[in-house]
Design an enzyme around this catalytic site. Structure first.
Site, short mmCIF file in Angstrom:
data_model
loop_
_atom_site.label_atom_id
_atom_site.label_comp_id
_atom_site.label_asym_id
_atom_site.label_seq_id
_atom_site.Cartn_x
_atom_site.Cartn_y
_atom_site.Cartn_z
N HIS A 96 -17.63 40.79 30.22
CA HIS A 96 -17.52 40.29 28.85
C HIS A 96 -18.87 40.22 28.14
O HIS A 96 -18.92 40.14 26.91
CB HIS A 96 -16.80 38.94 28.82
CG HIS A 96 -17.65 37.76 29.20
ND1 HIS A 96 -17.64 37.21 30.46
CD2 HIS A 96 -18.53 37.03 28.48
CE1 HIS A 96 -18.48 36.17 30.51
NE2 HIS A 96 -19.03 36.05 29.31
N ASP A 126 -14.25 40.67 35.66
CA ASP A 126 -15.31 40.29 34.74
C ASP A 126 -16.68 40.69 35.28
O ASP A 126 -17.65 39.94 35.15
CB ASP A 126 -15.27 38.80 34.42
CG ASP A 126 -16.13 38.44 33.21
OD1 ASP A 126 -16.29 39.31 32.33
OD2 ASP A 126 -16.67 37.31 33.15
N SER A 199 -23.79 33.63 31.36
CA SER A 199 -22.86 34.60 31.93
C SER A 199 -23.60 35.77 32.55
O SER A 199 -24.48 36.37 31.93
CB SER A 199 -21.92 35.13 30.84
OG SER A 199 -21.03 34.12 30.43
#
Length: 833
Positions: A96, A126, A199
């Site tokens: 993402h 992911d 992230s």
């Protein structure tokens, strides 16, 4: 225990209590000492571990491309974190983070920057890989999956909130393992702070080894001290597939499983998984697995949750054979399933990294639109905030939020417009409660009308200018927010200087001029939240509010709409379209309907069927509907073009061709959480009825479920109830103040007047015994050219109420089946005695 009992054991109790206190004190001192020692040791080690690992952690920044507006915003940047997995510049991050990101730049811990390119991408886990051209980098060391323990100290390293905070460190513990939080696979839970931008960063243990990859995708913004990371066993699985196959080769069975209630809420699951859906022609269907079967085990491994099932499927590849033990129709059976590849999770992903610079406006000092032919200065702080579908209206903002600039081009205007008319045009946009200036400015190369005003209500300075060139009016408006800004002469003059730079010209050869034109001669591409993408000719647009699955054009009296439902187990395109045609055929008599020849073609790799339906209610005016049907990724997409035949045929043909040439389904456009959407037509039973009860007038009536009951009329005490269907109406009126004869007389007077006005209107009144006590029946026939119909009115009295049931059916829909259903509805009327 009694008081005597307590006294009898008093001596022993005191001695025992003393030993317990002493032991607890020693245990407490020992535990606290260990805790303090451990904490002291851990804290002392953290700087060393961070120094050891930080060189393996990088920051990633780039331009998001989620829509045309943010893509053109030079200050709209996306950032995240990555972990070096190979010294030659292979970097692991979250999918993402880099999804749709272009102009990727990777910054290593020593401050060096490299252009990056996403090479592998897996949205399900992911995880993704980014490659930079570098050598001798410090690659991370990954821990063994078996070495991860709940309670161990961990550090999260990443780039939270802002790119200026790269390589930030937070410390916590492993709060839990094997967590299932909106993820296909299990996750690590930690209380180390994981914020936006973290992230793709590393979750590291005290040995300096990576135990997981942090992911904000699975973090709830409203919950503190609860972050999640993708565990190393999933990381290893994905990296291995990336290296061997270039993508994650997931097996596909073609079924959906339903968990028990306990599993859904997080309790230990006692019940097995149930098969809730089987894809037609899938491995599961070919292996004999059916909807409603209960899973006992996969290759003798019992599984009770969907996440457990997903983890188990990591062990398999397409073409492997899986033996499924299940309970089916009361029997325990074993089914062999030959797995295929799950193409729905293998992304058709196109690399969009197309430059090494984050600011792709570098070197651009002017901005403009080549299609509409205007340009102006492009200062560093100017941001394009919004642009209309075809670019005729564009809004700019200042990065500091001090002003807004709006440019609008109106076409097909009067080329001979007078100065006065141009002044009136600019006055419409030059609103404000105090006019400072209003005049026509003669200036080369383009003169303009100008209005300057102050709005005390909005605390804003407003200046609007309108230019006329050919049949176009160019309007540019400046809004300066805050009195402090527009009373600062230096600031205001800089804003007006930007206005003064606006010119109605565009130099294609000027390399310093940025072109923002988004005009597309062929049409406009639309994508809805259900993943359907198609193109319509220029001028079509979505409504500004309301139904987002409809599209309209100001010049045409027809529209385009989309219906989306799920493909139930066993559904096929052939079954669906046959059911649709049968439904249409059942609605109209033969002389009032036409069905064109079905056309079969292919789009986006799947079959597509197209047909035209035509119908009329009378006369020579036919309505029509062009319909396109396709099924992909378990969803059914129906595109409707409804119009009046012969009036817009040429335009409809263009729209239809544009749709058929461009239609496809894009997973990237699908809204998160999209589930099963029932096609209600699959459940329709023409024989089923609904019951309406009127408590005040003590009657009930059954009407077909396919009819529509008026929600505002049909209350429990309304004097009139109404039920409609295509081309027909049934109503019930209850009157407790007027007798039978008077009601009939009033109806007759109205019909008599209609007959006098039009002799094709005829009626007949007869005695009728349909309802207890008898009454009158009035049969009406009206045969105008536009909509002929038959109407029957039943008037009867029961108790102290006179009831009138009216049934009206247009000749076009007065089929035997419709007439029978309507007659049954009338005769179902009952009065409670």
């Amino acid at each position: 225990m009694s008081g005597a009992g307590m006294r009898g054991k008093n001596g022993k109790t005191k001695r025992r209590a003393g030993w317990i206190v002493a032991i607890c004190l020693l245990l407490s001192l020992w535990t606290n000492g260990l805790t303090a020692f451990a904490a002291s040791g851990t804290n002392a080690d953290i700087p060393r571990i961070v120094e050891q690992v930080s060189s393996s952690v990088v920051a990633i920044i780039g331009k998001p491309t989620d829509n045309k507006n943010t893509e053109n915003n030079r200050f709209n940047l996306a950032h995240g974190t990555g972990v070096i997995v190979k010294s030659n510049g292979v970097i692991l991050t979250n999918a993402h983070v880099v999804k749709g990101m272009k102009n990727i730049v990777v910054v290593t811990s020593d401050g060096k920057t490299y252009p990056g390119k996403t090479t592998h991408f897996d949205e399900v886990s992911d995880l993704a890989l980014v490659k930079i051209e570098a050598f001798g980098l410090s690659s991370a060391t990954f821990a063994s999956p078996n070495d991860i323990k709940v309670g161990e100290t961990v550090m999260a390293i990443g780039t939270p909130i802002s790119f200026a905070l790269r390589n930030s460190v937070t410390v916590g513990i492993v709060s839990g393992l094997d967590r299932s939080v909106e993820s296909k696979y299990t996750l690590i839970q930690t209380d180390a702070a994981i914020n936006p931008g973290n992230s793709g960063g590393a979750l590291v243990n005290t040995d300096g080894k990576v135990i997981g990859i942090n992911s904000m995708k699975f973090v709830d913004y409203s919950v503190e001290s609860m972050g999640f990371a993708i565990p190393v066993h999933t990381v290893n699985y994905v990296l291995e597939h990336f290296e061997k196959y270039g993508r994650v080769m997931r097996p596909y069975m073609g079924l959906e499983l339903e968990e028990s209630w306990e599993a859904v809420v997080g309790l230990p699951a006692k019940e097995s998984l149930t098969v809730s859906y089987v894809d037609p022609d899938s491995p599961a269907a070919k292996g004999g697995i059916k909807q409603g079967d209960t899973i006992i085990s996969f290759d003798q491994t019992p599984v009770s949750t969907i996440v457990e099932y997903n983890e188990l499927m990591k062990k398999y590849l397409p073409k492997d054979t899986l033996r499924v033990t299940l309970q089916s129709e009361g029997q325990t059976v074993v089914r062999s399933v030959v797995l295929e590849e799950d193409e729905s999770t293998s992304e058709d992903w196109i690399q969009t990294s197309d430059g090494s610079y984050i600011d792709n406006d570098r070197g651009k000092t002017k901005i403009g639109d080549s299609h509409y032919g205007w340009s102006m200065k492009y200062p560093a702080g100017l941001v394009m905030a919004n642009q209309s579908t075809e670019g005729g209206r564009v809004m700019f903002g200042d990065a500091k939020g001090e002003f807004v600039l709006v440019i609008e081009v109106k076409e097909d205007q009067n080329e001979d417009m007078s100065v006065a008319a141009l002044m009136r045009n600019v006055s419409k946009s030059g609103y404000g409660d105090t006019i400072l200036e209003k005049r026509y400015v003669e200036r080369e190369p383009n003169s303009y009308a100008k209005v300057v005003a102050i709005s005390s209500a909005a605390d804003a300075y407003l200046q609007s200018r309108s230019f006329l060139k050919g049949d176009k009016i160019y309007s540019i408006g400046l809004i300066v927010r805050s009195e402090d800004n527009y009373k600062n002469k230096v600031k205001l003059n800089s804003f007006i200087d930007l206005l003064d730079s606006f010119t109605i010209s565009f130099d294609d050869k000027d390399t310093a001029l940025k072109d923002i034109s988004n005009f597309k001669e062929g049409g406009t591409l639309f994508a809805n939240q259900y993943g359907l993408v198609f193109e319509l000719p220029s001028g079509w647009e979505e409504p500004s509010y309301g139904n987002t699955l409809s599209y309209s054009h100001d010049d045409y009296d027809f529209d385009v709409s989309v219906n989306v439902t799920s493909a139930s187990s066993g559904e096929t395109l052939a079954k669906w379209t046959a059911r649709e045609e049968a439904d249409f055929q059942s609605r109209y008599k033969d002389d009032y309907k036409k069905v064109g020849a079905w056309q079969e073609l292919e789009a986006d790799g799947v079959p597509v069927k197209h047909v035209r339906y035509e119908w009329r209610m009378g006369g020579d005016k036919w309505d029509a509907k062009e319909v396109v049907y396709l099924i992909k990724d378990k969803y059914k997409y129906q595109i409707n073009i409804v119009f009046t035949k012969d009036e817009e045929e040429e335009e409809v043909a263009k729209v239809l061709k544009s749709i058929l040439d461009s239609v496809k389904v894009s997973k990237d456009e699908m809204i998160a959480g999209l589930g099963f959407i029932q096609d209600e037509k699959e459940l329709v039973d023409q024989g089923s009825t609904s019951l309406y009860k009127n408590e005040k007038y003590k009657y009930s009536i059954r009407f077909p479920e396919t009819w529509t009951s008026s929600s505002y009329l049909n209350t429990k005490d309304s004097a009139r109830s109404s039920f409609t269907f295509t081309g027909g109406l049934m109503s019930v009126e209850a009157d407790d103040k007027t007798g039978l004869d008077d009601v009939v007389k009033k109806l007759e007077q109205g019909h008599k007047k209609s007959n006098e006005n039009d002799n094709t209107f005829t009626y007949e009144i007869t005695d009728d015994a349909t309802f207890a006590g008898g009454g009158k029946k009035i049969s009406v026939s009206y045969a105008p050219n536009f909509t002929p119909y038959q109407q029957t009115e039943y008037v009867f009295r029961q108790g102290n109420v006179t009831y009138t049931i009216t049934l009206k059916i247009n000749e076009a829909v007065n089929t035997e089946a419709n007439a029978a259903r309507a007659d049954a509805a009338v005769k179902s009327f009952k009065v409670k005695q």
